[in-house]
Design a protein around this motif. Structure first.
Motif, PDB file in Angstrom:
ATOM      1  N   ILE A 163     -12.449  12.824  -1.025  1.00  0.00           N
ATOM      2  CA  ILE A 163     -12.790  14.040  -0.274  1.00  0.00           C
ATOM      3  C   ILE A 163     -13.303  15.114  -1.228  1.00  0.00           C
ATOM      4  O   ILE A 163     -14.221  15.867  -0.908  1.00  0.00           O
ATOM      5  N   THR A 182      -6.519  -0.202   4.778  1.00  0.00           N
ATOM      6  CA  THR A 182      -5.948   0.011   3.447  1.00  0.00           C
ATOM      7  C   THR A 182      -5.475  -1.354   2.956  1.00  0.00           C
ATOM      8  O   THR A 182      -5.042  -2.176   3.760  1.00  0.00           O
ATOM      9  N   LEU A 219     -10.340   6.100   8.712  1.00  0.00           N
ATOM     10  CA  LEU A 219      -9.655   5.269   7.727  1.00  0.00           C
ATOM     11  C   LEU A 219      -9.423   3.917   8.386  1.00  0.00           C
ATOM     12  O   LEU A 219      -8.484   3.722   9.142  1.00  0.00           O
ATOM     13  N   LEU A 239      -7.758   9.158  -1.282  1.00  0.00           N
ATOM     14  CA  LEU A 239      -8.352  10.048  -0.277  1.00  0.00           C
ATOM     15  C   LEU A 239      -8.651  11.410  -0.895  1.00  0.00           C
ATOM     16  O   LEU A 239      -9.720  11.990  -0.661  1.00  0.00           O
ATOM     17  N   HIS A 240      -7.726  11.919  -1.666  1.00  0.00           N
ATOM     18  CA  HIS A 240      -7.911  13.241  -2.262  1.00  0.00           C
ATOM     19  C   HIS A 240      -9.172  13.285  -3.113  1.00  0.00           C
ATOM     20  O   HIS A 240     -10.012  14.181  -2.982  1.00  0.00           O
ATOM     21  N   VAL A 290      -2.695   5.825  -1.651  1.00  0.00           N
ATOM     22  CA  VAL A 290      -3.664   6.215  -0.623  1.00  0.00           C
ATOM     23  C   VAL A 290      -3.975   7.707  -0.721  1.00  0.00           C
ATOM     24  O   VAL A 290      -5.126   8.126  -0.597  1.00  0.00           O
ATOM     25  N   HIS A 291      -2.943   8.495  -0.979  1.00  0.00           N
ATOM     26  CA  HIS A 291      -3.186   9.938  -1.112  1.00  0.00           C
ATOM     27  C   HIS A 291      -4.185  10.240  -2.217  1.00  0.00           C
ATOM     28  O   HIS A 291      -5.147  10.989  -2.023  1.00  0.00           O
ATOM     29  N   VAL A 312       0.889  -1.165   0.000  1.00  0.00           N
ATOM     30  CA  VAL A 312       0.000   0.000   0.000  1.00  0.00           C
ATOM     31  C   VAL A 312       0.921   1.207   0.000  1.00  0.00           C
ATOM     32  O   VAL A 312       1.797   1.323   0.857  1.00  0.00           O
ATOM     33  N   THR A 313       0.770   2.091  -0.993  1.00  0.00           N
ATOM     34  CA  THR A 313       1.737   3.182  -1.120  1.00  0.00           C
ATOM     35  C   THR A 313       1.158   4.523  -0.689  1.00  0.00           C
ATOM     36  O   THR A 313      -0.057   4.748  -0.723  1.00  0.00           O
ATOM     37  N   ALA A 314       2.067   5.401  -0.293  1.00  0.00           N
ATOM     38  CA  ALA A 314       1.685   6.757   0.105  1.00  0.00           C
ATOM     39  C   ALA A 314       0.933   7.453  -1.025  1.00  0.00           C
ATOM     40  O   ALA A 314      -0.102   8.094  -0.803  1.00  0.00           O
ATOM     41  N   GLY A 315       1.438   7.311  -2.252  1.00  0.00           N
ATOM     42  CA  GLY A 315       0.807   7.981  -3.379  1.00  0.00           C
ATOM     43  C   GLY A 315      -0.559   7.401  -3.707  1.00  0.00           C
ATOM     44  O   GLY A 315      -1.502   8.136  -4.007  1.00  0.00           O
TER      45      GLY A 315
END
Lengths: 379, 379
Positions: free
Chosen positions: B288, B302, B299, B284-285, B280-281, B275-278
């Motif tokens: 939202i 993931t 959350l 979520l972005h 998930v970002h 699961v990567t930061a990008g």
């Protein structure tokens, strides 16, 4: 009957117990889940200069004293435990991304210099020479060579081992209340009903320090923080990177083999343990903005815990209004940084009966709440 | 010796086994972790119309057939298992956020109408009347009343119970290879070394279907998808919301008590489970952006898993080039939707020896790879 019983086996409670035991006291620590509170979420920054706040000079002095103690504390802890604690002395970068951010950096630099602190203004190019992974969009930076970091979880693991080796007894039960007899704290009652009697009782329950039966009212409240742990960042960052991203604070703290901690939200929501979509989004967004390659890292863990907040953001140390009860709590955002100074000052108080000068401004009687007409000495 | 052995206990494998057992066959399913693959990550959308792709009319027809089967399939599954599967028939909204997005919606609507599908163009106000949690920044929408959803994990749990009740044997071991004797599949060898012999062997290993020893080469590759599970959204959404956010796709699928699944990335990275930061970002972005209140949700989870991708995004069904081996794999993004039609068609093939018409376009011999001159019948 033990010399001292410590409520709370986080970084603060364990380090107090370890230092006191090394000075010859018999010490028991009570915690049903040692290190599962704020210690679990701590980023491990040792950054009093980068964090220097206006009107918080006493706290800054305490932080600087603790920072100065960290290398010896870490060395002794590593020797006593046989475990590394991940002290990094590579300094801290503070970055700004728009004109307002950069103005704030300049104000911080002026303030730091007024206080005689060492920090250096960097151009964007200089900042990126130091940390090549930074976005080219950075507008300015400050380098604080003296601000370091440790791996908070490694420190806690080492403290568990060192405390045990020093003879500290760890009771893995939950604290139910402080036992008070004839207006004096005489130990802790556990939720199982049993009592640990002690000459002195030390309160180190972090954000939970305010709500224990038997205690005088303490101005400690939970301040929620969400953090992320990223993996796969080996070599990405040299040291801590703090940034103001259009007015919002974010930090990236490298640790271990390729780990990066990204933090942290600051939320007034009581003991809300939820990791939220918005909290994680904002942290990821700002971290990616500062270091674009973060996008490719693994999101290994998300976590919410509670800082023990106080009205002036400074800890509660030393004797309390209840004889026999000593405070080592209220460390807010500075628990890891202040661990050595808290441990040494509290151990000194337990052994000699007097609180070292550096900790004197942080007794609870500075607040109206939590003081009393009683004898402020603890034993 | 069992009539059929199924490699893979995800949604597809279990449903094939359940339907075949209900028709009188003896069936064994082999999976060391049933439901831990793509089934665990599935959002549960039953949305062939909203997903209708150009040049994929055969797949659309298969999806519509399966969608039509879902209500009866769900009812029978709930009756057989005594467990709810969370079928929601509230329809699907498709939204756009800029002019290009809205142009794409219009093109989708024209295409849907050419195919005789039912969809309705909504103004932003109409869209928000239907889903009041939508951002006011939505520019346009399509309502597809006929596109539904189920709770994929609830379906899997119900299938486990229903299959067991129907006499299906579940062997919780890992499949090592297809056993081939005299050019015919005769069962599965497990990693423990034991062999399950069967009249017919069914391959339902999802993204892992391509790499099993003993198999003909199959054009199935892992297509990584990351998804999020949010909690605390009780009443927030009526039905599935799909959106094009400046060209990027995101969907929000409500399930259970206040759950929302947000998905999904589409990544060509092999069996990368990170699961990567990008990832998930971005999820979520966009979520939202579409529903601002998502920010306040927990959350809860993931996850990354792999869709079984094929060159034409359609499944591999029916007999293979290896006699005795039947395919039920390659469902790519449509595993949940296509579960009933796959189960019925495969059970029919196992029982009667002939593959129903609707599944005929999806045999492996449509690709150069994976075909042979051999007899395409399986038994």
């Amino acid at each position: 009957m033990t010399d001292a019983v410590v409520a709370g086996g986080g970084l603060v409670g364990l380090s107090v117990a370890w230092r006191a035991a090394r000075r010859g006291l018999s010490v028991t620590v009570v915690d049903d889940a040692p290190g599962a509170g704020a210690s679990l979420a701590a980023a491990g920054m040792l950054a009093p200069v980068a964090e220097a706040g206006y009107r918080e000079e006493d706290l800054l002095r305490l932080g600087l004293a603790s920072l100065a103690s960290w290398p010896a504390f870490a060395a002794e802890l590593e020797a006593a435990s046989g475990m590394p604690v991940g002290l990094r002395t590579t300094g801290t970068l503070v970055l700004g991304f728009d004109e307002d951010d950069v103005r704030e950096l300049d104000a911080l630099l002026r303030f730091q210099r007024e206080l005689g602190l060492t920090a250096e203004r960097l151009t964007p190019r200089e900042a990126r020479r130091r940390e090549p992974a930074l976005t080219p969009r950075v507008r300015g930076g400050l380098l604080v060579e003296g601000d370091h970091s440790v791996d908070g979880r490694a420190v806690h693991a080492a403290l568990l081992a060192a405390a045990a080796a020093a003879g500290v007894q760890l009771v893995r039960e939950r604290v139910a209340e402080v036992v008070v007899e004839r207006d004096r704290a005489v130990g802790l009652r556990l939720t199982s009903g049993s009592v640990v009697r002690a000459g002195t009782t030390v309160l180190a329950l972090g954000a939970h320090s305010g709500g224990l039966p038997g205690l005088p009212a303490l101005p400690v409240r939970p301040v929620k923080g969400q953090i992320l742990r990223l993996a796969g960042a080996d070599g990405l960052l040299q040291g801590t990177v703090r940034a103001l991203v259009r007015g919002r604070h974010v930090y990236l703290v490298p640790y271990g083999d390729g780990g990066v901690i990204v933090g942290a939200t600051v939320e007034d929501r009581g003991f809300d343990a939820r990791v939220t979509a918005g909290g994680v989004h904002d942290l990821l967004h700002d971290a990616i903005e500062v270091v674009p390659e973060v996008e490719e890292l693994e999101l290994a863990e998300t976590l919410a815990r509670w800082r023990p907040g106080t009205p002036d953001n400074a800890p509660l140390l030393g004797p309390s209004s209840l004889p026999g009860l000593v405070l080592a709590t209220g460390h807010h955002r500075n628990g890891v940084l202040l661990t050595p100074v808290t441990a040494e000052a509290t151990a000194e108080l337990l052994v000699s009966g007097s609180l070292p000068e550096v900790a004197a401004p942080f007794t609870a009687d500075r607040f109206a709440v939590g003081t009393s007409e009683g004898d402020p000495r603890c034993r």
